[in-house]
Design an enzyme around this catalytic site. Sequence first.
Site, PDB file in Angstrom:
ATOM      1  N   HIS A 173       0.816  -1.211   0.000  1.00 44.69           N
ATOM      2  CA  HIS A 173       0.000   0.000   0.000  1.00 44.69           C
ATOM      3  C   HIS A 173       0.852   1.265   0.000  1.00 44.69           C
ATOM      4  CE1 HIS A 173      -2.811  -2.787   2.441  1.00 44.69           C
ATOM      5  NE2 HIS A 173      -3.096  -2.889   1.156  1.00 44.69           N
ATOM      6  N   LYS A 192       5.879   6.614   7.211  1.00 42.10           N
ATOM      7  CA  LYS A 192       5.360   5.754   8.286  1.00 42.10           C
ATOM      8  C   LYS A 192       6.480   5.322   9.213  1.00 42.10           C
ATOM      9  CE  LYS A 192       1.791   3.905   5.243  1.00 42.10           C
ATOM     10  NZ  LYS A 192       1.323   2.741   4.498  1.00 42.10           N
ATOM     11  N   TYR A 204       1.341   1.774  13.346  1.00 43.72           N
ATOM     12  CA  TYR A 204       2.171   2.697  12.598  1.00 43.72           C
ATOM     13  C   TYR A 204       1.693   4.121  12.741  1.00 43.72           C
ATOM     14  CZ  TYR A 204      -1.087   0.969   8.939  1.00 43.72           C
ATOM     15  OH  TYR A 204      -2.175   0.543   8.238  1.00 43.72           O
ATOM     16  N   ASP A 262      -6.668  -6.423  -1.820  1.00 47.21           N
ATOM     17  CA  ASP A 262      -5.240  -6.482  -2.150  1.00 47.21           C
ATOM     18  C   ASP A 262      -4.946  -7.447  -3.298  1.00 47.21           C
ATOM     19  OD1 ASP A 262      -4.790  -4.624  -0.182  1.00 47.21           O
ATOM     20  OD2 ASP A 262      -3.767  -5.986   1.192  1.00 47.21           O
TER      21      ASP A 262
END
Length: 179
Positions: A61, A71, A130, A166
């Site tokens: 992603h 991140k 995250y 996904d």
Amino acid sequence: MQFIKHQLPGVIECVPTKFFDARGHFYESYNQKLFAANGISENFVQDNYSFSTPGVLRGLHFQKNPHGQGKLVRCMTGKVMDVIVDLRQDSPTFGQHEKFLLDADKGNMLYVPVGFAHGFVALEETIFVYKCTDFWNKEAESGIRWNDPTLAIDWGVDQPNVSDKDQILPDFNAAERIF
């Protein structure tokens, strides 16, 4: 805290110093001044949390600019194989990927700058968290299929549990990216 640079420019692994005694242990997981002094000066604006069972694969992603997300990722519990792919078209490592074992027992974290796709496979029951440098933006979300033949990432699991969303992400060469 150790800050370890890796082969992909801008990627930094952060390994905390843990202090143990008869009660357990303590460590500082984030200190803005310390992180800034070691190349991570971004302002984190959103924290995300996921729980995954062994074999769950999430990714790859990213968010397109102007909503790209840096991140700082880690495991609160469990262990993952974390994978990042450099999508910065002007980077000498464009299209290359790198893998990291993130382990709650070790406490290591990975800073992933804007311009990378990110994913992971859970190696055991895992709470993955995250910090992000920009807010989630539906119009900016994008990704690359986890089993893209150009990237040829070895995830280390035979039959990962991958979401329908996904599974239909585009291949690396077809993915729209703006970095």
